[in-house]
Design an enzyme around this catalytic site. Structure first.
Site, PDB file in Angstrom:
ATOM      1  N   ARG A  13       2.657   4.902   2.989  1.00 20.22           N
ATOM      2  CA  ARG A  13       3.297   4.418   1.761  1.00 20.22           C
ATOM      3  C   ARG A  13       4.028   3.986   1.484  1.00 20.22           C
ATOM      4  NH1 ARG A  13       5.021   7.878  -2.684  1.00 20.22           N
ATOM      5  NH2 ARG A  13       3.401   7.503  -4.221  1.00 20.22           N
ATOM      6  N   ILE A  28       2.379   3.989  -8.970  1.00 24.84           N
ATOM      7  CA  ILE A  28       1.072   4.845  -8.143  1.00 24.84           C
ATOM      8  C   ILE A  28       1.462   6.514  -7.710  1.00 24.84           C
ATOM      9  CG2 ILE A  28       3.021   4.771  -6.606  1.00 24.84           C
ATOM     10  CD1 ILE A  28       2.021   4.256  -3.524  1.00 24.84           C
ATOM     11  N   SER A  29       0.109   7.403  -7.271  1.00 29.73           N
ATOM     12  CA  SER A  29       0.928   8.760  -7.980  1.00 29.73           C
ATOM     13  C   SER A  29       1.503   9.042  -7.009  1.00 29.73           C
ATOM     14  CB  SER A  29      -0.548   8.478  -8.137  1.00 29.73           C
ATOM     15  OG  SER A  29      -1.481   8.064  -8.918  1.00 29.73           O
ATOM     16  N   GLN A  30       1.960  10.234  -7.340  1.00 31.31           N
ATOM     17  CA  GLN A  30       2.275  11.560  -6.359  1.00 31.31           C
ATOM     18  C   GLN A  30       1.494  11.998  -5.252  1.00 31.31           C
ATOM     19  OE1 GLN A  30       4.035  14.719  -9.282  1.00 31.31           O
ATOM     20  NE2 GLN A  30       4.465  15.525  -8.291  1.00 31.31           N
ATOM     21  N   PHE A  88      -0.968  11.151 -15.833  1.00 29.10           N
ATOM     22  CA  PHE A  88      -1.358   9.411 -15.810  1.00 29.10           C
ATOM     23  C   PHE A  88      -1.480   8.801 -17.047  1.00 29.10           C
ATOM     24  CE2 PHE A  88      -3.180  11.931 -12.599  1.00 29.10           C
ATOM     25  CZ  PHE A  88      -3.713  10.851 -11.068  1.00 29.10           C
TER      26      PHE A  88
END
Ligand code: SAH
Length: 227
Positions: free
Chosen positions: A35, A62-64, A211
Protein backbone atom coordinates in the site's frame (compact mmCIF):
# COMPACT_ATOMS: atom_id res chain seq x y z
CA UNK A 1 13.70 1.77 3.55
CA UNK A 2 10.96 1.56 6.15
CA UNK A 3 9.85 -1.91 7.14
CA UNK A 4 6.10 -2.01 7.29
CA UNK A 5 5.72 -5.59 8.55
CA UNK A 6 4.60 -4.71 12.11
CA UNK A 7 2.08 -2.14 10.85
CA UNK A 8 0.86 -4.61 8.26
CA UNK A 9 0.34 -7.30 10.94
CA UNK A 10 -1.60 -4.84 13.09
CA UNK A 11 -3.81 -3.80 10.18
CA UNK A 12 -4.61 -7.42 9.29
CA UNK A 13 -5.56 -8.01 12.95
CA UNK A 14 -7.90 -4.99 12.83
CA UNK A 15 -9.45 -6.22 9.57
CA UNK A 16 -10.11 -9.68 11.07
CA UNK A 17 -11.22 -8.64 14.52
CA UNK A 18 -13.00 -5.29 14.10
CA UNK A 19 -13.89 -4.90 10.41
CA UNK A 20 -15.48 -8.34 9.95
CA UNK A 21 -13.15 -9.48 7.16
CA UNK A 22 -13.28 -13.27 7.21
CA UNK A 23 -12.46 -14.06 3.57
CA UNK A 24 -8.87 -15.32 3.66
CA UNK A 25 -8.38 -14.56 -0.04
CA UNK A 26 -9.21 -10.88 0.57
CA UNK A 27 -6.82 -10.74 3.55
CA UNK A 28 -4.07 -12.39 1.48
CA UNK A 29 -4.59 -9.87 -1.35
CA UNK A 30 -4.35 -6.96 1.11
CA UNK A 31 -1.18 -8.47 2.56
CA UNK A 32 0.41 -8.92 -0.87
CA UNK A 33 -0.11 -5.41 -2.31
CA UNK A 34 2.40 -2.81 -0.98
CA UNK A 35 0.00 0.00 0.00
CA UNK A 36 2.93 2.38 0.71
CA UNK A 37 3.74 2.44 -3.02
CA UNK A 38 0.33 3.93 -3.83
CA UNK A 39 0.91 6.89 -1.49
CA UNK A 40 2.90 9.30 -3.64
CA UNK A 41 3.32 11.96 -0.91
CA UNK A 42 6.51 10.72 0.82
CA UNK A 43 5.68 12.26 4.21
CA UNK A 44 2.46 10.28 4.37
CA UNK A 45 3.98 6.92 3.49
CA UNK A 46 4.58 6.08 7.17
CA UNK A 47 0.79 6.13 7.58
CA UNK A 48 0.14 3.89 4.61
CA UNK A 49 -0.69 0.82 6.71
CA UNK A 50 -2.88 2.71 9.19
CA UNK A 51 -6.60 2.19 8.76
CA UNK A 52 -7.18 5.67 7.36
CA UNK A 53 -7.94 7.35 4.00
CA UNK A 54 -5.05 9.45 2.60
CA UNK A 55 -4.74 12.14 -0.10
CA UNK A 56 -3.52 11.02 -3.56
CA UNK A 57 -3.56 14.29 -5.55
CA UNK A 58 -6.21 16.12 -7.60
CA UNK A 59 -8.18 16.51 -4.32
CA UNK A 60 -8.91 12.76 -4.29
CA UNK A 61 -8.25 10.08 -1.67
CA UNK A 62 -7.18 6.45 -1.42
CA UNK A 63 -9.85 4.70 0.67
CA UNK A 64 -9.34 3.36 4.16
CA UNK A 65 -8.06 -0.27 4.06
CA UNK A 66 -11.06 -1.57 6.06
CA UNK A 67 -13.41 -0.02 3.47
CA UNK A 68 -11.38 -1.46 0.55
CA UNK A 69 -11.47 -4.88 2.26
CA UNK A 70 -15.22 -4.68 2.98
CA UNK A 71 -16.10 -3.64 -0.58
CA UNK A 72 -13.89 -6.42 -1.97
CA UNK A 73 -15.37 -9.05 0.35
CA UNK A 74 -18.93 -7.97 -0.57
CA UNK A 75 -18.14 -8.62 -4.24
CA UNK A 76 -17.59 -12.32 -3.53
CA UNK A 77 -15.04 -12.65 -6.33
CA UNK A 78 -13.87 -15.74 -8.13
CA UNK A 79 -11.00 -16.06 -10.59
CA UNK A 80 -13.53 -16.29 -13.44
CA UNK A 81 -14.98 -12.82 -12.83
CA UNK A 82 -14.66 -9.78 -15.06
CA UNK A 83 -14.86 -6.66 -12.89
CA UNK A 84 -15.56 -3.01 -13.74
CA UNK A 85 -14.22 -0.35 -11.35
CA UNK A 86 -15.23 3.32 -11.51
CA UNK A 87 -12.63 5.63 -9.92
CA UNK A 88 -9.12 4.16 -10.40
CA UNK A 89 -7.56 6.90 -8.23
CA UNK A 90 -4.22 5.60 -6.94
CA UNK A 91 -4.92 2.15 -8.39
CA UNK A 92 -4.83 0.46 -4.97
CA UNK A 93 -8.34 -1.01 -5.07
CA UNK A 94 -7.81 -2.21 -8.66
CA UNK A 95 -4.56 -3.91 -7.60
CA UNK A 96 -6.38 -5.78 -4.82
CA UNK A 97 -9.15 -6.82 -7.24
CA UNK A 98 -6.60 -7.99 -9.81
CA UNK A 99 -5.41 -10.68 -7.37
CA UNK A 100 -8.91 -12.08 -6.97
CA UNK A 101 -10.55 -12.07 -10.40
CA UNK A 102 -9.83 -12.74 -14.06
CA UNK A 103 -9.66 -9.17 -15.34
CA UNK A 104 -10.24 -5.66 -14.01
CA UNK A 105 -11.49 -2.82 -16.24
CA UNK A 106 -10.99 0.48 -14.44
CA UNK A 107 -12.04 4.02 -15.39
CA UNK A 108 -10.65 7.32 -14.02
CA UNK A 109 -11.66 10.86 -15.04
CA UNK A 110 -8.34 12.48 -13.92
CA UNK A 111 -5.63 11.66 -16.47
CA UNK A 112 -2.61 12.40 -14.18
CA UNK A 113 -3.96 10.01 -11.52
CA UNK A 114 -4.54 7.31 -14.12
CA UNK A 115 -1.01 7.66 -15.48
CA UNK A 116 0.46 7.18 -11.98
CA UNK A 117 -1.77 4.14 -11.40
CA UNK A 118 -0.77 2.63 -14.76
CA UNK A 119 2.91 2.95 -13.75
CA UNK A 120 2.18 1.10 -10.52
CA UNK A 121 0.39 -1.74 -12.32
CA UNK A 122 3.43 -2.12 -14.55
CA UNK A 123 5.92 -1.99 -11.64
CA UNK A 124 3.94 -4.59 -9.71
CA UNK A 125 3.51 -6.73 -12.85
CA UNK A 126 -0.27 -6.74 -12.55
CA UNK A 127 -1.03 -7.68 -16.14
CA UNK A 128 -4.80 -8.26 -15.89
CA UNK A 129 -5.86 -4.61 -15.44
CA UNK A 130 -7.18 -2.56 -18.38
CA UNK A 131 -7.46 1.20 -17.86
CA UNK A 132 -9.14 4.12 -19.56
CA UNK A 133 -9.51 7.85 -18.92
CA UNK A 134 -13.23 8.52 -19.37
CA UNK A 135 -16.48 9.31 -17.58
CA UNK A 136 -17.29 6.13 -15.67
CA UNK A 137 -20.92 7.17 -15.29
CA UNK A 138 -21.38 6.01 -18.86
CA UNK A 139 -19.93 2.56 -18.21
CA UNK A 140 -17.12 0.95 -20.22
CA UNK A 141 -17.18 2.38 -23.76
CA UNK A 142 -17.16 0.39 -26.96
CA UNK A 143 -13.51 0.49 -28.17
CA UNK A 144 -12.62 -0.41 -31.80
CA UNK A 145 -16.13 -1.82 -32.10
CA UNK A 146 -15.70 -4.12 -29.09
CA UNK A 147 -17.97 -4.10 -26.03
CA UNK A 148 -16.69 -5.54 -22.76
CA UNK A 149 -19.96 -5.85 -20.88
CA UNK A 150 -21.67 -7.63 -19.27
CA UNK A 151 -19.48 -7.47 -16.16
CA UNK A 152 -19.85 -10.00 -13.35
CA UNK A 153 -19.10 -7.33 -10.78
CA UNK A 154 -19.09 -3.52 -10.66
CA UNK A 155 -17.38 -1.50 -7.92
CA UNK A 156 -17.76 2.27 -7.69
CA UNK A 157 -15.22 3.98 -5.43
CA UNK A 158 -16.85 7.43 -5.49
CA UNK A 159 -20.33 8.34 -4.27
CA UNK A 160 -23.38 8.65 -6.52
CA UNK A 161 -25.91 11.18 -5.24
CA UNK A 162 -29.14 9.19 -5.39
CA UNK A 163 -28.82 5.97 -7.35
CA UNK A 164 -26.29 4.05 -9.44
CA UNK A 165 -25.86 5.48 -12.96
CA UNK A 166 -28.23 3.50 -15.25
CA UNK A 167 -25.37 2.57 -17.63
CA UNK A 168 -23.63 0.70 -14.80
CA UNK A 169 -26.73 -1.34 -13.93
CA UNK A 170 -27.14 -2.04 -17.62
CA UNK A 171 -23.56 -3.31 -17.99
CA UNK A 172 -23.92 -5.70 -15.03
CA UNK A 173 -24.79 -9.33 -15.87
CA UNK A 174 -27.94 -10.91 -14.47
CA UNK A 175 -27.01 -12.33 -11.07
CA UNK A 176 -24.14 -9.82 -10.93
CA UNK A 177 -23.28 -7.65 -7.92
CA UNK A 178 -22.49 -3.93 -7.71
CA UNK A 179 -21.03 -2.24 -4.62
CA UNK A 180 -21.47 1.54 -4.60
CA UNK A 181 -21.65 4.39 -2.07
CA UNK A 182 -24.85 6.43 -2.41
CA UNK A 183 -25.77 9.76 -0.85
CA UNK A 184 -24.77 13.37 -0.30
CA UNK A 185 -21.52 14.34 1.50
CA UNK A 186 -21.75 13.37 5.17
CA UNK A 187 -24.71 11.02 4.60
CA UNK A 188 -23.43 8.26 2.38
CA UNK A 189 -24.33 4.59 2.64
CA UNK A 190 -22.35 1.80 1.00
CA UNK A 191 -24.89 -0.36 -0.84
CA UNK A 192 -24.85 -3.75 -2.51
CA UNK A 193 -27.08 -4.18 -5.57
CA UNK A 194 -27.75 -7.58 -7.04
CA UNK A 195 -29.26 -7.64 -10.53
CA UNK A 196 -32.06 -10.19 -10.65
CA UNK A 197 -33.42 -9.59 -14.15
CA UNK A 198 -33.11 -6.93 -16.87
CA UNK A 199 -35.26 -4.56 -14.81
CA UNK A 200 -35.19 -5.78 -11.20
CA UNK A 201 -32.52 -5.81 -8.52
CA UNK A 202 -32.26 -6.27 -4.76
CA UNK A 203 -30.50 -3.72 -2.54
CA UNK A 204 -28.79 -4.14 0.84
CA UNK A 205 -27.14 -1.48 3.01
CA UNK A 206 -23.60 -2.37 4.07
CA UNK A 207 -22.35 0.54 6.21
CA UNK A 208 -22.08 4.34 6.35
CA UNK A 209 -19.03 5.62 4.45
CA UNK A 210 -17.29 8.81 3.28
CA UNK A 211 -16.26 8.98 -0.38
CA UNK A 212 -15.41 11.75 -2.83
CA UNK A 213 -18.30 12.37 -5.25
CA UNK A 214 -18.88 10.63 -8.58
CA UNK A 215 -18.63 13.52 -11.06
CA UNK A 216 -19.61 13.71 -14.74
CA UNK A 217 -17.24 14.09 -17.71
CA UNK A 218 -13.46 13.82 -17.93
CA UNK A 219 -11.66 16.33 -15.66
CA UNK A 220 -10.08 19.36 -17.31
CA UNK A 221 -11.88 19.07 -20.63
CA UNK A 222 -14.00 22.14 -21.21
CA UNK A 223 -17.37 21.53 -22.76
CA UNK A 224 -18.02 23.36 -26.01
CA UNK A 225 -21.17 25.36 -25.54
CA UNK A 226 -23.06 26.33 -28.69
CA UNK A 227 -23.26 30.11 -29.09
N1 SAH B 1 -10.22 3.32 -5.99
C1 SAH B 1 -9.36 4.44 -5.66
C2 SAH B 1 -10.14 5.48 -4.89
C3 SAH B 1 -10.03 6.80 -5.57
S1 SAH B 1 -11.10 8.08 -5.01
C4 SAH B 1 -8.10 4.00 -4.95
O1 SAH B 1 -7.96 2.82 -4.60
O2 SAH B 1 -7.20 4.83 -4.78
C5 SAH B 1 -12.33 8.07 -6.29
C6 SAH B 1 -11.89 8.39 -7.66
O3 SAH B 1 -13.06 8.42 -8.49
C7 SAH B 1 -11.21 9.73 -7.85
O4 SAH B 1 -9.93 9.54 -8.38
C8 SAH B 1 -12.12 10.47 -8.84
O5 SAH B 1 -11.40 11.28 -9.77
C9 SAH B 1 -12.81 9.33 -9.55
N2 SAH B 1 -14.07 9.66 -10.23
C10 SAH B 1 -15.09 10.45 -9.82
N3 SAH B 1 -16.08 10.49 -10.74
C11 SAH B 1 -15.67 9.70 -11.78
C12 SAH B 1 -16.24 9.34 -13.03
N4 SAH B 1 -17.43 9.80 -13.46
N5 SAH B 1 -15.54 8.50 -13.84
C13 SAH B 1 -14.32 8.02 -13.47
N6 SAH B 1 -13.72 8.33 -12.30
C14 SAH B 1 -14.39 9.15 -11.45
Amino acid sequence: MTNYSDKKKLLLKILRESAGITDERVLAAIESIPREKFISHGALQTESWDDIALPIGEGQTISQPSVVATMTQELNLTDRHKVLEIGTGSGYQAAILSKLCRRVYTIERHKPLLEEAEKMFKDLKLANITTICADGMRGWPKIHGIDQHPFDRVIVTCAAREAPPPALIEQLCIGGVMVIPIGSPGEQMLKRYQKESDDTYSIRNIMPVRFVPLLPDVAGIKKVVAA
